[in-house]
Design an enzyme around this catalytic site. Structure first.
Site, mmCIF file in Angstrom:
data_model
loop_
_atom_site.group_PDB
_atom_site.id
_atom_site.type_symbol
_atom_site.label_atom_id
_atom_site.label_comp_id
_atom_site.label_asym_id
_atom_site.label_seq_id
_atom_site.Cartn_x
_atom_site.Cartn_y
_atom_site.Cartn_z
ATOM 1 N N HIS A 87 19.615 -17.704 -34.426
ATOM 2 C CA HIS A 87 18.292 -17.081 -34.398
ATOM 3 C C HIS A 87 17.434 -17.806 -35.444
ATOM 4 C CE1 HIS A 87 15.221 -14.330 -33.563
ATOM 5 N NE2 HIS A 87 15.680 -13.213 -34.097
ATOM 6 N N CYS A 134 17.450 -8.279 -40.258
ATOM 7 C CA CYS A 134 16.462 -8.861 -39.336
ATOM 8 C C CYS A 134 15.800 -7.804 -38.466
ATOM 9 C CB CYS A 134 17.143 -9.910 -38.469
ATOM 10 S SG CYS A 134 18.522 -9.268 -37.513
ATOM 11 N N ASP A 155 23.399 -7.258 -40.365
ATOM 12 C CA ASP A 155 22.827 -7.198 -39.017
ATOM 13 C C ASP A 155 23.725 -6.271 -38.198
ATOM 14 O OD1 ASP A 155 21.343 -7.704 -36.708
ATOM 15 O OD2 ASP A 155 22.269 -9.655 -36.309
ATOM 16 N N GLN A 202 14.151 -16.486 -37.143
ATOM 17 C CA GLN A 202 14.400 -15.414 -38.110
ATOM 18 C C GLN A 202 14.962 -15.993 -39.412
ATOM 19 O OE1 GLN A 202 14.143 -11.687 -37.538
ATOM 20 N NE2 GLN A 202 14.147 -11.903 -39.761
ATOM 21 N N ARG A 254 14.181 -16.657 -25.290
ATOM 22 C CA ARG A 254 15.270 -15.809 -25.798
ATOM 23 C C ARG A 254 16.295 -15.708 -24.682
ATOM 24 N NH1 ARG A 254 14.906 -10.225 -29.118
ATOM 25 N NH2 ARG A 254 14.614 -11.833 -30.704
ATOM 26 N N ARG A 289 7.839 -13.236 -39.867
ATOM 27 C CA ARG A 289 8.052 -13.877 -38.564
ATOM 28 C C ARG A 289 6.719 -14.409 -38.035
ATOM 29 N NH1 ARG A 289 12.254 -12.149 -35.491
ATOM 30 N NH2 ARG A 289 11.848 -13.991 -34.238
HETATM 31 N N1 NVA Z 1 22.345 -10.107 -33.754
HETATM 32 C C1 NVA Z 1 21.244 -9.388 -33.134
HETATM 33 C C2 NVA Z 1 19.946 -9.871 -33.657
HETATM 34 C C3 NVA Z 1 18.733 -9.173 -33.084
HETATM 35 C C4 NVA Z 1 17.439 -9.699 -33.601
HETATM 36 C C5 NVA Z 1 21.332 -9.559 -31.636
HETATM 37 O O1 NVA Z 1 21.599 -10.683 -31.182
HETATM 38 O O2 NVA Z 1 21.157 -8.581 -30.917
HETATM 39 N N1 CP Z 2 14.532 -9.639 -35.436
HETATM 40 C C1 CP Z 2 14.175 -9.805 -34.147
HETATM 41 O O1 CP Z 2 14.292 -10.890 -33.571
HETATM 42 O O2 CP Z 2 13.689 -8.691 -33.561
HETATM 43 P P1 CP Z 2 13.355 -8.501 -32.010
HETATM 44 O O3 CP Z 2 14.671 -8.435 -31.284
HETATM 45 O O4 CP Z 2 12.582 -7.219 -31.965
HETATM 46 O O5 CP Z 2 12.546 -9.668 -31.534
#
Ligand code: NVA
Ligand code: CP
Length: 321
Positions: free
Chosen positions: A138, A272, A233, A141, A111, A300
């Site tokens: 992502h 998500c 989101d 997801q 990540r 997931r």
């Molecule tokens: N768009 C959000 C998704 C989190 C799972 C982020 O990048 O923070």
């Molecule tokens: N949806 C998702 O990726 O959640 P987290 O940020 O908790 O991993």
């Protein structure tokens, strides 16, 4: 009978690293693993002796736990490595990190803040690399969400998902994953928070082969009209700053009961997570009768397991063979 061996390592950096056939087969594998777990049928031989390194430059609840629990259920071992635990935090390069980790482990999940970092990691690593969220996409997801949609609607063709709000990493992955499986995707975002044009062009091109339409509008009601699924989101993603202008432009894009009126009756609500009730969505919709947010979170786990089996297991005919 001998299993087909993979010809090369497979990296999942954006959803469209998969072909439409591979995307559907991956989701079917996830559904099969889910059914096995529900039936209490063990599958802990599939990753026995295998290790997954998980690099996190940002926090996570679902991604971390669903990967870590998934690897354990498959008989393998997962390592949680935050940036501060690695020499990456002291300036060691992504490339050296990828090359070295490849000498120890069988796969890497990362990540990252910048998508270029996961691209560089994959280029240097000799083991599969999975994007566990970047600023661009992502994919785990988006693909898991396609399983959730299939479970609730029976399939993808002829159904419309409208993503409402800031056209971020999640919007990109939904456009690509939807295109792969034949789901119509509309992105409704204000003019100053629109999706990446190259991603949309790519999704349109894939959709032309699968029968999916991919559209972008700047009016939330127009976007939601006739939708079977309304998805949103956060307005401010992790590690990002959003100007007051963008936040002001996003106000009419809040998913609330009034906006849901424009969708089909009984339209699903998806997110998500994590979410901010009262900002991008009201609690009434988020916790309402057609919300499937916890099914999304659960799936997931199953999608991650399928991806790890397909990329790392020695006990299956892989879709990447
Ligand atoms: N768009 C959000 C998704 C989190 C799972 C982020 O990048 O923070
Ligand atoms: N949806 C998702 O990726 O959640 P987290 O940020 O908790 O991993």
């Amino acid at each position: 009978m001998a299993l087909k061996t993979r010809t090369a390592k497979f990296d999942l950096l954006t959803d469209d690293d998969l072909t439409p056939y591979q995307a559907v087969a991956l989701i079917e594998r996830a559904a099969a693993l889910k059914a096995e777990r529900a039936a209490g049928k063990p599958h802990d031989h599939l990753l026995r002796g295998k290790t997954l390194a998980m690099i996190f430059q940002k926090p996570s609840t679902r991604t971390r736990v669903a990967f870590e629990a998934g690897v354990a259920q498959l008989g393998g071992h997962a390592l949680y490595l935050s940036t501060n635990d690695l020499q990456l935090g002291r300036g060691e390069t992504i490339a050296d990190t990828g090359a070295v980790l490849s000498r120890y482990v069988d796969g890497i999940m990362a990540r990252v803040h910048k998508h270029e970092d996961v691209v560089a990691l994959a280029a240097a690593a000799t083991v599969p690399v999975i994007n566990g969220l970047s600023d661009l996409a992502h994919p785990t997801q988006g693909l898991a969400d396609m399983l959730t949609i299939k479970e609730h609607l029976g399939g993808w063709r002829g159904h419309k998902l409208t993503y409402v709000g800031h056209a971020n990493n999640m919007a990109h992955s939904l456009a690509l994953a939807g295109a792969l499986v034949g789901l119509d995707v509309c992105i409704a975002s204000p003019a100053i928070a629109q999706p990446h044009p190259a991603i949309i062009q790519r999704a349109i091109a894939i959709g032309a082969t699968t029968g999916a339409t991919i559209t972008v509008v700047d009016d939330p009601r127009e976007g939601v009209a006739g939708a079977d699924i309304v998805y949103t989101d956060v307005w401010v993603s992790m590690g990002q700053e959003v100007s007051p202008d963008v936040l002001a432009a996003l106000q009419p894009f809040q998913v609330n009961d009034a906006l849901m009126e424009y969708a089909r009756p009984e339209a699903l609500f998806m997110h998500c997570l994590p979410m901010y009730r009262g900002q991008e969505v009201t609690a009434e919709v988020a916790d309402g009768p057609t919300s499937v947010i916890y099914d999304q979170a659960e799936n997931r786990l199953h999608l991650h397991k399928a991806l790890l089996v397909e990329t790392m297991s020695d006990h299956v005919d892989s879709i990447f063979a």
